[in-house]
Design a protein around this motif. Structure first.
Motif, PDB file in Angstrom:
ATOM      1  N   ASN A  47       8.000  60.172   7.808  1.00 51.46           N
ATOM      2  CA  ASN A  47       9.424  60.731   8.134  1.00 51.46           C
ATOM      3  C   ASN A  47       9.479  61.890   9.040  1.00 51.46           C
ATOM      4  OD1 ASN A  47      11.018  59.189   6.374  1.00 51.46           O
ATOM      5  ND2 ASN A  47      10.095  60.298   4.515  1.00 51.46           N
ATOM      6  N   ASN A  48       8.406  62.298   9.649  1.00 44.44           N
ATOM      7  CA  ASN A  48       7.920  63.160  10.678  1.00 44.44           C
ATOM      8  C   ASN A  48       7.293  62.628  11.997  1.00 44.44           C
ATOM      9  OD1 ASN A  48       9.023  65.417   8.909  1.00 44.44           O
ATOM     10  ND2 ASN A  48       7.274  65.467   7.812  1.00 44.44           N
ATOM     11  N   ASN A  51       2.653  62.290  12.684  1.00 44.74           N
ATOM     12  CA  ASN A  51       2.178  62.340  11.518  1.00 44.74           C
ATOM     13  C   ASN A  51       1.699  60.866  10.775  1.00 44.74           C
ATOM     14  OD1 ASN A  51       0.901  63.491   9.125  1.00 44.74           O
ATOM     15  ND2 ASN A  51       2.989  63.545   7.845  1.00 44.74           N
ATOM     16  N   ARG A  69       4.687  57.620  13.493  1.00 44.78           N
ATOM     17  CA  ARG A  69       6.323  57.751  13.868  1.00 44.78           C
ATOM     18  C   ARG A  69       6.048  58.490  15.366  1.00 44.78           C
ATOM     19  NH1 ARG A  69      12.271  58.500  12.524  1.00 44.78           N
ATOM     20  NH2 ARG A  69      11.389  57.656  10.444  1.00 44.78           N
TER      21      ARG A  69
END
Length: 145
Positions: A47-48, A51, A69
């Motif tokens: 979600n980051n 990472n 991501r």
């Protein structure tokens, strides 16, 4: 008119070339498809931006895959086995920040580009990470080859 048509057809066949020079001889390209649910704690790191997460499930690549991501809606995935030798007991790479390292030769690769960062200048051919396709649909990222 027939000889002209035959000549054009012959030139068309001769001009076609099969280029297999980018094929990595060390890694077998296996077919797979795996879904990552971004709501699960195991993949929460995705979600980051920047990472990376290691996915070591059976049937995902040769030795698993690294997924990261790299933008708001952009994910990259690469094979977890070092691309510069056949898979063995030390070829599964480990994450170090936003790079991965092969413990066999200490080769380092970027997860933003897949490129080898410390390529030796010895005249040998070295390969970058094997890329896998990623598609995001809502909170699911599908990794496939």
């Amino acid at each position: 008119m027939k000889p002209f048509f035959g000549l054009v057809l012959l030139l068309l066949f001769i001009s076609c070339e099969k280029n297999t020079s980018n094929r990595n001889p060390f890694l077998q390209e296996v077919s797979f498809r795996f879904d990552l649910n971004l709501n699960l704690p195991l993949y929460n790191g995705l979600n980051n931006i920047g990472n990376p997460v290691y996915v070591g499930n059976n049937g995902v690549g040769t030795r698993g895959a690294f997924v990261m991501r790299t933008g708001i809606d952009t994910f990259l995935a690469f094979e977890a086995s070092c691309p510069n030798h056949t898979p063995n007991n030390c070829s599964t790479m480990t994450i170090q920040g936003q790079n991965v390292i092969c413990s066999c030769e200490d080769f380092e690769y970027s997860l933003f580009t897949g490129g080898q960062l410390n390529r030796p200048d010895d005249g040998n051919r070295y390969y970058d990470l094997l890329f896998y396709r990623t598609i995001q649909s809502g909170n699911t990222v599908t990794v496939s080859n």
